[in-house]
Design a protein around this motif. Structure first.
Motif, PDB file in Angstrom:
ATOM      1  N   ASN A 286       0.809  -1.225   0.000  1.00 29.90           N
ATOM      2  CA  ASN A 286       0.000   0.000   0.000  1.00 29.90           C
ATOM      3  C   ASN A 286       0.844   1.278   0.000  1.00 29.90           C
ATOM      4  OD1 ASN A 286      -2.575  -1.043  -0.229  1.00 29.90           O
ATOM      5  ND2 ASN A 286      -3.022  -0.999   1.958  1.00 29.90           N
ATOM      6  N   ASP A 287       2.066   1.195  -0.491  1.00 31.88           N
ATOM      7  CA  ASP A 287       2.989   2.332  -0.431  1.00 31.88           C
ATOM      8  C   ASP A 287       3.148   2.934  -1.836  1.00 31.88           C
ATOM      9  OD1 ASP A 287       5.149   4.100  -0.142  1.00 31.88           O
ATOM     10  OD2 ASP A 287       6.133   2.827   1.348  1.00 31.88           O
ATOM     11  N   ALA A 288       2.354   3.949  -2.141  1.00 33.23           N
ATOM     12  CA  ALA A 288       2.388   4.574  -3.465  1.00 33.23           C
ATOM     13  C   ALA A 288       3.719   5.286  -3.714  1.00 33.23           C
ATOM     14  CB  ALA A 288       1.224   5.554  -3.610  1.00 33.23           C
ATOM     15  N   GLU A 289       4.327   5.822  -2.660  1.00 33.46           N
ATOM     16  CA  GLU A 289       5.617   6.499  -2.819  1.00 33.46           C
ATOM     17  C   GLU A 289       6.701   5.503  -3.220  1.00 33.46           C
ATOM     18  OE1 GLU A 289       8.758   9.172  -0.144  1.00 33.46           O
ATOM     19  OE2 GLU A 289       6.700   8.831   0.557  1.00 33.46           O
ATOM     20  N   HIS A 290       6.708   4.327  -2.584  1.00 32.44           N
ATOM     21  CA  HIS A 290       7.689   3.311  -2.941  1.00 32.44           C
ATOM     22  C   HIS A 290       7.439   2.807  -4.362  1.00 32.44           C
ATOM     23  CE1 HIS A 290       9.670  -0.828  -2.381  1.00 32.44           C
ATOM     24  NE2 HIS A 290      10.619   0.062  -2.513  1.00 32.44           N
ATOM     25  N   LEU A 291       6.169   2.653  -4.746  1.00 29.63           N
ATOM     26  CA  LEU A 291       5.847   2.274  -6.124  1.00 29.63           C
ATOM     27  C   LEU A 291       6.441   3.276  -7.105  1.00 29.63           C
ATOM     28  CD1 LEU A 291       4.295   0.850  -8.433  1.00 29.63           C
ATOM     29  CD2 LEU A 291       2.336   2.303  -7.828  1.00 29.63           C
ATOM     30  N   GLU A 292       6.272   4.565  -6.835  1.00 27.66           N
ATOM     31  CA  GLU A 292       6.780   5.576  -7.761  1.00 27.66           C
ATOM     32  C   GLU A 292       8.295   5.509  -7.870  1.00 27.66           C
ATOM     33  OE1 GLU A 292       5.784  10.124  -9.007  1.00 27.66           O
ATOM     34  OE2 GLU A 292       5.569   9.597  -6.890  1.00 27.66           O
ATOM     35  N   GLN A 293       8.962   5.246  -6.772  1.00 34.55           N
ATOM     36  CA  GLN A 293      10.417   5.094  -6.826  1.00 34.55           C
ATOM     37  C   GLN A 293      10.818   3.937  -7.728  1.00 34.55           C
ATOM     38  OE1 GLN A 293      11.549   4.613  -2.728  1.00 34.55           O
ATOM     39  NE2 GLN A 293      11.079   6.735  -2.168  1.00 34.55           N
ATOM     40  N   ARG A 294      10.074   2.843  -7.650  1.00 31.84           N
ATOM     41  CA  ARG A 294      10.368   1.677  -8.491  1.00 31.84           C
ATOM     42  C   ARG A 294      10.134   2.000  -9.962  1.00 31.84           C
ATOM     43  NH1 ARG A 294      13.172  -2.251  -6.178  1.00 31.84           N
ATOM     44  NH2 ARG A 294      11.813  -4.081  -6.293  1.00 31.84           N
ATOM     45  N   ILE A 295       9.049   2.711 -10.254  1.00 34.12           N
ATOM     46  CA  ILE A 295       8.762   3.064 -11.647  1.00 34.12           C
ATOM     47  C   ILE A 295       9.838   3.998 -12.195  1.00 34.12           C
ATOM     48  CG2 ILE A 295       7.124   4.239 -13.178  1.00 34.12           C
ATOM     49  CD1 ILE A 295       4.889   3.317 -11.275  1.00 34.12           C
ATOM     50  N   GLN A 296      10.294   4.932 -11.387  1.00 33.74           N
ATOM     51  CA  GLN A 296      11.349   5.844 -11.828  1.00 33.74           C
ATOM     52  C   GLN A 296      12.635   5.097 -12.156  1.00 33.74           C
ATOM     53  OE1 GLN A 296      11.306   8.443  -8.415  1.00 33.74           O
ATOM     54  NE2 GLN A 296       9.914   9.918  -9.391  1.00 33.74           N
ATOM     55  N   ARG A 297      12.825   3.958 -11.506  1.00 34.61           N
ATOM     56  CA  ARG A 297      14.030   3.169 -11.766  1.00 34.61           C
ATOM     57  C   ARG A 297      13.887   2.262 -12.985  1.00 34.61           C
ATOM     58  NH1 ARG A 297      17.132  -0.906  -7.439  1.00 34.61           N
ATOM     59  NH2 ARG A 297      18.677  -1.691  -8.923  1.00 34.61           N
ATOM     60  N   TYR A 298      12.712   1.615 -13.119  1.00 33.66           N
ATOM     61  CA  TYR A 298      12.556   0.587 -14.152  1.00 33.66           C
ATOM     62  C   TYR A 298      11.692   1.011 -15.343  1.00 33.66           C
ATOM     63  CZ  TYR A 298      14.508  -2.538 -10.623  1.00 33.66           C
ATOM     64  OH  TYR A 298      15.336  -3.132  -9.695  1.00 33.66           O
ATOM     65  N   GLY A 299      10.989   2.114 -15.244  1.00 28.92           N
ATOM     66  CA  GLY A 299      10.221   2.608 -16.379  1.00 28.92           C
ATOM     67  C   GLY A 299       8.746   2.240 -16.326  1.00 28.92           C
ATOM     68  N   PRO A 300       7.943   2.825 -17.238  1.00 25.16           N
ATOM     69  CA  PRO A 300       6.505   2.575 -17.262  1.00 25.16           C
ATOM     70  C   PRO A 300       6.194   1.095 -17.482  1.00 25.16           C
ATOM     71  CG  PRO A 300       7.086   4.450 -18.645  1.00 25.16           C
ATOM     72  CD  PRO A 300       8.372   3.784 -18.275  1.00 25.16           C
ATOM     73  N   GLY A 301       5.093   0.654 -16.896  1.00 26.31           N
ATOM     74  CA  GLY A 301       4.691  -0.741 -17.048  1.00 26.31           C
ATOM     75  C   GLY A 301       3.279  -0.961 -16.544  1.00 26.31           C
ATOM     76  N   ILE A 302       3.063  -2.056 -15.857  1.00 27.77           N
ATOM     77  CA  ILE A 302       1.756  -2.441 -15.338  1.00 27.77           C
ATOM     78  C   ILE A 302       1.800  -2.408 -13.811  1.00 27.77           C
ATOM     79  CG2 ILE A 302       0.041  -4.296 -15.198  1.00 27.77           C
ATOM     80  CD1 ILE A 302       1.217  -5.299 -17.921  1.00 27.77           C
ATOM     81  N   VAL A 303       0.827  -1.766 -13.206  1.00 28.31           N
ATOM     82  CA  VAL A 303       0.733  -1.686 -11.754  1.00 28.31           C
ATOM     83  C   VAL A 303      -0.456  -2.533 -11.307  1.00 28.31           C
ATOM     84  CG1 VAL A 303       0.295  -0.193  -9.767  1.00 28.31           C
ATOM     85  CG2 VAL A 303       1.797   0.590 -11.620  1.00 28.31           C
ATOM     86  N   ILE A 304      -0.210  -3.427 -10.340  1.00 26.54           N
ATOM     87  CA  ILE A 304      -1.238  -4.356  -9.870  1.00 26.54           C
ATOM     88  C   ILE A 304      -1.472  -4.184  -8.379  1.00 26.54           C
ATOM     89  CG2 ILE A 304      -1.880  -6.783  -9.622  1.00 26.54           C
ATOM     90  CD1 ILE A 304      -0.078  -7.433 -11.971  1.00 26.54           C
ATOM     91  N   VAL A 305      -2.743  -4.043  -8.019  1.00 28.20           N
ATOM     92  CA  VAL A 305      -3.124  -3.968  -6.605  1.00 28.20           C
ATOM     93  C   VAL A 305      -4.381  -4.809  -6.383  1.00 28.20           C
ATOM     94  CG1 VAL A 305      -2.210  -1.619  -6.415  1.00 28.20           C
ATOM     95  CG2 VAL A 305      -4.659  -1.960  -6.843  1.00 28.20           C
ATOM     96  N   ASP A 306      -4.642  -5.140  -5.124  1.00 25.05           N
ATOM     97  CA  ASP A 306      -5.949  -5.610  -4.692  1.00 25.05           C
ATOM     98  C   ASP A 306      -6.654  -4.416  -4.053  1.00 25.05           C
ATOM     99  OD1 ASP A 306      -4.818  -8.043  -5.335  1.00 25.05           O
ATOM    100  OD2 ASP A 306      -5.436  -9.050  -3.504  1.00 25.05           O
TER     101      ASP A 306
END
Length: 432
Positions: free
Chosen positions: A166-186
């Protein structure tokens, strides 16, 4: 062959003819899990419930599995149509086909352009991820997302990139590192009942041009306008590319659903392997789900009663010192931690007639096993009090103060017993 505690060794010996590589794998299960983790018992096999048992293991949150309208629809259809034509769904194209009509109805219900019915929520998730990801696609997945979503990533040959729960900030850090893709949540996490901050995740996806996939298995039917789900409740339908759900939870059936665009609906049916190589739903399953949708859309009181019951239990158990790990829903988890300790918890609950679901690896992380109680709409006030009273009575027996989850709660400074009054139960009619 039914394998019990007494004949596991004999059953294992029947595997003597297996090649060594497979025999070794089976040996590890019996040695490491059965003997070491479970002390020769079995974490999933406790007492047999008697007539007075209180079952909290069913995902029938709205208490509709025996609803007469649904049963009548299924019975009349199976008598009229039997099991229908057993074939893949790719052959369906008649506008009068009940399954295709039900797909249209689910799309309207969810506020989507189109939808696809699948054989299960697992098939919906694996098929969807396999159809939208490949080896070059970064797939960002919450560390607590359902295993079917992880399996979809594996079947697509893509690389899972996990982020903190549930950490949107950590998700954004990962995207900034690896690039656009698919984000999956429940939307609601099945292990502990926590709710995803969907608006924050939608913002991250839009900012970084990512596909947003939300599994609504535990919120479709229980949340949102007439049960349309959390995405609909938050007005995010145009910002979420795909919603999936198992219809074996609030819908008390056996199927899965994907909401999507009309163009993608056609693509999915001819590209996703579970869609191509699985038979259609049986006629009585389709009829039952159509009747279920009638009940779910109509009976808002069921959702209100479910929410009231769940809030009451969560509040009372929190006051008793249980760490519910942020649950905001009908899923209430007691996280004992090591599997041996969860067996102690299971036995204590079942000795008092409370039967919940054991969750352990691979459904949870190692040493974070738990007992999950699924609250439902038809629990009476007396039954709710019984749950609370049992959980209060067993605290010393199960060594609640020594649970890792309890220590985490204390470390956050929130371990004090709360003195505020628990919310009153919602006074709603009991109906079929």
């Amino acid at each position: 062959m039914q394998v019990t505690n007494n004949n596991w060794r004999d059953a294992h010996n029947n595997d003597a003819a297996l090649p060594a590589f497979l025999a070794a794998r089976v040996d590890r299960y019996y040695g490491e899990r059965v003997q070491q983790s479970w002390g020769g018992g079995h974490i999933m096999r406790g007492r047999v419930p008697d007539a007075n048992a209180l079952h909290l293991s069913s995902n029938d949150y709205l208490s509709i599995a025996r609803h007469p309208e649904i049963l009548d629809a299924m019975c009349s259809t199976i008598r009229a149509d039997g099991n229908g034509l057993l074939m893949s769904g790719i052959f369906l194209h008649d506008d009068e086909c009940p399954q295709l009509q039900l797909e249209e109805r689910f799309a309207r219900f969810m506020g989507a352009e189109a939808s696809v019915l699948c054989q299960s929520g697992f098939a919906a998730n694996t098929g969807l991820i396999q159809a939208i990801a490949n080896e070059q696609t970064p797939v960002y997945i919450d560390m607590m997302a359902h295993m079917s979503l992880w399996e979809g990533i594996r079947s697509a040959g893509a690389k899972p990139i996990s982020y903190m729960h549930n950490d949107a900030e950590h998700l954004e850090q990962r995207i900034q590192r690896y690039g656009p893709g698919i984000v999956i949540v429940d939307s609601v996490y099945s292990t502990n009942g926590s709710v995803c901050p969907l608006q924050a995740f939608a913002q991250v996806c839009e900012k970084h041009d990512c596909v947003f996939v939300v599994d609504e298995s535990h919120s479709l039917g229980t949340h949102g306008p007439h049960g349309a789900g959390l995405v609909a409740e938050l007005g995010l339908g145009d910002r979420v590319h795909f919603r999936t759900a198992s219809l074996a939870k609030a819908f008390a059936g056996r199927a899965g659903i994907i909401s999507c665009s009309r163009r993608f609906q056609e693509y999915f049916k001819f590209e996703a392997l579970p869609a191509i190589f699985s038979s259609t739903l049986l006629p009585h399953e389709t009829a039952g789900l159509a009747a279920t949708l009638d009940v779910i859309e109509r009976d808002d009181w069921r959702r209100a009663r479910l929410a009231s019951n769940a809030l009451y239990v969560r509040s009372r158990l929190t006051a008793l010192g249980y760490n519910l790990n942020g649950s905001e829903t009908q899923i209430v988890a007691l996280e004992a931690g090591p599997e041996a300790q969860t067996i102690v918890l299971r036995d204590a609950l079942e000795a008092h007639g409370i039967f919940a679901s054991v969750f352990c690896a691979p459904a949870t992380a190692q040493n974070r096993s738990l007992m999950r109680m699924s609250i439902n709409a038809m629990l009476s006030e007396a039954q709710l009090e019984r749950i609370v009273n049992v959980c209060e009575a067993i605290r010393d027996e199960v060594q609640l103060s020594n649970w890792p989850s309890t220590r985490r709660l204390l470390e956050r400074g929130a371990g004090r017993v709360r003195t505020r009054q628990a919310p009153a139960l919602l006074d709603l009619p009991v109906a079929a």
